[in-house]
Write a protein that holds these residues in place. Structure first.
Motif, mmCIF file in Angstrom:
data_model
loop_
_atom_site.group_PDB
_atom_site.id
_atom_site.type_symbol
_atom_site.label_atom_id
_atom_site.label_comp_id
_atom_site.label_asym_id
_atom_site.label_seq_id
_atom_site.Cartn_x
_atom_site.Cartn_y
_atom_site.Cartn_z
ATOM 1 N N LYS A 315 -71.205 -20.220 -93.316
ATOM 2 C CA LYS A 315 -70.484 -19.270 -92.459
ATOM 3 C C LYS A 315 -69.141 -19.045 -93.127
ATOM 4 O O LYS A 315 -68.205 -19.832 -92.940
ATOM 5 N N TYR A 531 -69.486 -4.250 -88.078
ATOM 6 C CA TYR A 531 -69.845 -5.680 -88.065
ATOM 7 C C TYR A 531 -71.058 -5.937 -87.165
ATOM 8 O O TYR A 531 -71.912 -6.768 -87.492
ATOM 9 N N ILE A 532 -71.128 -5.201 -86.043
ATOM 10 C CA ILE A 532 -72.288 -5.388 -85.158
ATOM 11 C C ILE A 532 -73.561 -4.985 -85.904
ATOM 12 O O ILE A 532 -74.550 -5.724 -85.943
ATOM 13 N N THR A 535 -74.296 -7.461 -89.051
ATOM 14 C CA THR A 535 -74.781 -8.814 -88.754
ATOM 15 C C THR A 535 -76.237 -8.737 -88.266
ATOM 16 O O THR A 535 -77.053 -9.594 -88.623
ATOM 17 N N ALA A 536 -76.551 -7.682 -87.503
ATOM 18 C CA ALA A 536 -77.941 -7.520 -87.056
ATOM 19 C C ALA A 536 -78.856 -7.321 -88.265
ATOM 20 O O ALA A 536 -79.959 -7.878 -88.333
ATOM 21 N N ASP A 539 -79.503 -10.544 -90.302
ATOM 22 C CA ASP A 539 -80.460 -11.459 -89.675
ATOM 23 C C ASP A 539 -81.886 -11.209 -90.160
ATOM 24 O O ASP A 539 -82.748 -12.067 -90.021
ATOM 25 N N VAL A 587 -66.579 -10.181 -83.290
ATOM 26 C CA VAL A 587 -68.012 -9.972 -83.550
ATOM 27 C C VAL A 587 -68.520 -11.044 -84.518
ATOM 28 O O VAL A 587 -69.536 -11.693 -84.284
ATOM 29 N N LEU A 588 -67.768 -11.225 -85.587
ATOM 30 C CA LEU A 588 -68.199 -12.203 -86.588
ATOM 31 C C LEU A 588 -68.151 -13.621 -86.009
ATOM 32 O O LEU A 588 -69.064 -14.425 -86.219
ATOM 33 N N TRP A 591 -71.126 -14.192 -83.892
ATOM 34 C CA TRP A 591 -72.336 -14.318 -84.723
ATOM 35 C C TRP A 591 -72.400 -15.711 -85.357
ATOM 36 O O TRP A 591 -73.438 -16.354 -85.371
ATOM 37 N N TYR A 592 -71.255 -16.173 -85.845
ATOM 38 C CA TYR A 592 -71.215 -17.512 -86.449
ATOM 39 C C TYR A 592 -71.482 -18.601 -85.404
ATOM 40 O O TYR A 592 -72.087 -19.631 -85.720
ATOM 41 N N GLY A 594 -73.528 -18.476 -83.108
ATOM 42 C CA GLY A 594 -74.983 -18.560 -82.934
ATOM 43 C C GLY A 594 -75.725 -19.095 -84.145
ATOM 44 O O GLY A 594 -76.953 -19.206 -84.126
ATOM 45 N N LYS A 595 -75.025 -19.386 -85.218
ATOM 46 C CA LYS A 595 -75.697 -19.820 -86.453
ATOM 47 C C LYS A 595 -75.776 -21.338 -86.538
ATOM 48 O O LYS A 595 -74.859 -22.020 -86.126
#
Ligand code: GCB
Length: 595
Positions: A315, A531-532, A535-536, A539, A587-588, A591-592, A594-595
């Motif tokens: 990340k 960013y949205i 990142t999608a 994935d 946003v980032l 996302w992180y 959730g990683k």
């Protein structure tokens, strides 16, 4: 043909051979007995280098490096360091002197100081970095020249320095050149100056030049140790002590002044969750050099990246070496702590120190904070691939980057290039660098930031001959910025190599505080949406092992000229240049999480 070969060979030798005065880089300088030469230096801006060349452009014997003063009333000396302005070192002149904001050229620096050399010892003069070319004089005598703006170098000045008053003069030149590394064009500010710490280092006649202490990748109960003295002397005793691991050994140098040994120990492993460092003491002739070293393994298995044998997702965030709240080049421990704490707030366990080796504080602080590091040399865009001296320069920068940080557990990737144009000449140049990195350091991974060149029917297929040389496949992509953001959801990706993948850049610009619709360029909403979408999309990339979006903070660049928006800043930061968070930051971060 033969003649050509011989010439190439001689060129290679002259460009890599270390000149008289310059000595191989000292490892672990921060823990040696040093006298700082940071502080106020007098400086003279020398646009036409008249302190170095005469009016026929011949090298002057009586240049500014003499620090001359009139002896008789009639003497003509057209400079006086002691009457010239002062600049705090380390720093960059572009920030320190308004007149020099855009300046690229020569500036002379002088510092006088009192010194008491220790009898029987040597004195080395160490520079953390000078951008770009430095010619160094001690008490009027040239001790050497160094090129490359981001790596440390040192001279043995024992002969030139004496008890009492001394002076050091440095001619610093940051003019760009097509054969330099980096070359004429690059997307960051060409900050000139003595940009990192300067110090005198007191060492014995025979001293520990450098060493490496690493966990054996196949045996977690073994440490591999090697050490190099500055002299080729056999039979010297060096003891190594790691109290917490109960390691205590006395080892003997061979005829090359080297030691290579395996030590039994079972350390706790360093990781972002447990950034454990062990005190290590090396003693030669009763003088001890201390360090703090962590132990871990890093390897790949197919498309997986394994830290200590376990898969890890990196990340990350890319960072330029700039002070957190304006003020030019970053150069202190505090700067490093702030920048890295911002990365931590974002949820990072990894940083890409772009596009050149950052100062040692960045790497050391990151290590303490449990942040993994990608470290890079500025082989950026269009390098003179066929110029042997350019290669020697890049190779030297790679060497010094590795030698400085080879004991840092958090450094896992050496990067040899960024976004380079494909050609056979490039492959040959970079292939040699990759081999060098692997030969010098078999315990870390080698990568470079590649590009996907085209995407017919929204299908991106990465193709780069360098795939065979690197351990990790990394590439930059700017969907949503240099390409329509609506493409992101349609994109498919094919990375046809059985290696882990890092997206080493993606992102877009936004001016902090500018708001509007998500299709309105430069707004925070535009960047947020980018960013949205990105990142999608990420994935869906098979084998994605991490990413380092572009970039932590807005940074200065002469290429970014849009008035009222860019104002000579690249605005792709998740933080503004003043440290304010933009919407995309969240946003980032989410996302992180959730990683
Ligand atoms: C890139 C470069 C980076 C630039 C960035 C940008 O691909 O690697 O140095 O700053 O794009 O902002 O365009």
């Amino acid at each position: 043909m033969m003649k050509k070969l011989v010439i190439t060979f001689v060129m290679l030798l002259t460009s890599v051979v270390i000149r008289a005065g310059e000595v191989p880089l000292l490892g672990n300088v921060l823990n040696r007995p040093t006298t700082t030469l940071n502080g106020d230096w007098n400086y003279i801006v020398d646009v036409q280098e008249c302190g170095y060349y005469d009016y026929r452009h011949n090298k002057l014997r009586w240049g500014f490096f003499q620090n001359a003063k009139p002896k008789q009333p009639e003497d003509l000396i057209e400079y006086d360091f002691d009457k010239s302005d002062k600049m705090q070192i380390p720093s960059d002149w572009n920030t320190r002197d308004q007149r020099l904001f855009f300046y690229e050229g020569t500036v002379w620096f002088k510092r006088s100081f009192n010194y008491q050399p220790k009898p029987g010892h040597r004195t080395l003069l160490y520079f953390g970095a000078v951008n770009y070319e430095a010619i160094v004089f001690v008490n009027g005598v040239e001790v050497g020249k160094h090129v490359g703006g981001f790596t440390p170098f040192n001279f043995d000045v024992t002969e030139q320095i004496h008890e009492g008053e001394n002076f050091v003069i440095v001619k610093v030149d940051n003019k760009r050149d097509k054969d330099n590394v980096p070359t004429l064009i690059f997307d960051w500010w060409n900050y000139g100056g003595i940009t990192r710490d300067v110090m005198l280092v007191d060492v014995p006649q025979t001293y520990i030049e450098n060493y490496s202490l690493q966990l054996d990748r196949n045996n977690l109960k073994q440490l591999n140790f090697s050490l190099q003295l500055n002299e080729k002397v056999a039979g010297r005793e060096v003891s190594i002590l790691i109290p917490e691991l109960k390691v205590k050994r006395t080892l003997i140098t061979d005829a090359d002044g080297r030691i290579a040994a395996m030590l039994k120990a079972k350390p706790q492993l360093w990781s972002p969750e447990n950034p454990k460092l062990y005190k290590v003491e090396l003693t030669l002739d009763g003088e001890t050099l201390a360090d703090e070293i962590g132990f871990r393994t890093i390897e790949t298995r197919g498309k997986q990246l394994l830290l200590n044998g376990k898969p890890i997702f990196l990340k990350g965030i890319s960072i330029h070496e700039e002070k957190p709240n304006g003020g030019g080049r970053a150069n202190s421990r505090e700067d490093a702590q702030t920048l890295l704490s911002w990365a931590k707030e974002l949820g990072c366990n990894f940083v890409r120190l772009a596009h050149y080796p950052h100062n040692e504080f960045m790497v050391r602080e990151a290590e303490r904070m449990g942040i993994l590091v990608w470290s890079e040399i500025p082989v950026y865009w269009t390098i003179s691939w066929t110029n042997e001296q350019t290669f020697a320069n890049a190779s030297r920068q790679l060497n010094d980057m590795i030698r400085r940080d080879q004991n840092r557990a958090n450094v896992i990737i050496w990067s040899i290039a960024n976004e380079t144009p494909h050609s056979a000449e490039r492959d040959a140049f970079l292939g040699r660098l990759a081999r060098q990195a692997h030969e010098m350091d078999g315990t870390r991974l080698v990568s470079m930031a590649m590009e996907v060149l085209s995407a017919p029917n929204y299908h991106n297929r990465l193709q780069d001959n360098m795939n065979q040389y690197v351990d990790v496949i990394s590439f930059n992509q700017y969907i949503g910025w240099y390409r329509d953001v609506k493409d992101a959801s349609k994109m498919t990706w094919e990375i046809p190599y059985e290696k882990p993948v890092i997206i080493s850049e993606f992102g877009g610009g936004a001016k902090y505080g500018l708001h509007g619709q998500k299709n309105q360029r430069w707004t925070e909403e535009f960047q947020e949406n980018l960013y949205i979408e990105n990142t999608a999309m990420l994935d869906k990339i098979e084998g994605l092992a991490g990413t380092t979006p572009w970039i932590l903070k807005d940074f200065r660049s002469p290429r970014r000229v849009l008035n009222g928006i860019q104002d000579y800043y690249n605005r792709k930061g998740l933080y503004s240049d003043k440290g304010e968070k933009k919407k995309a930051f969240y946003v980032l971060k989410a996302w992180y999480e959730g990683k």
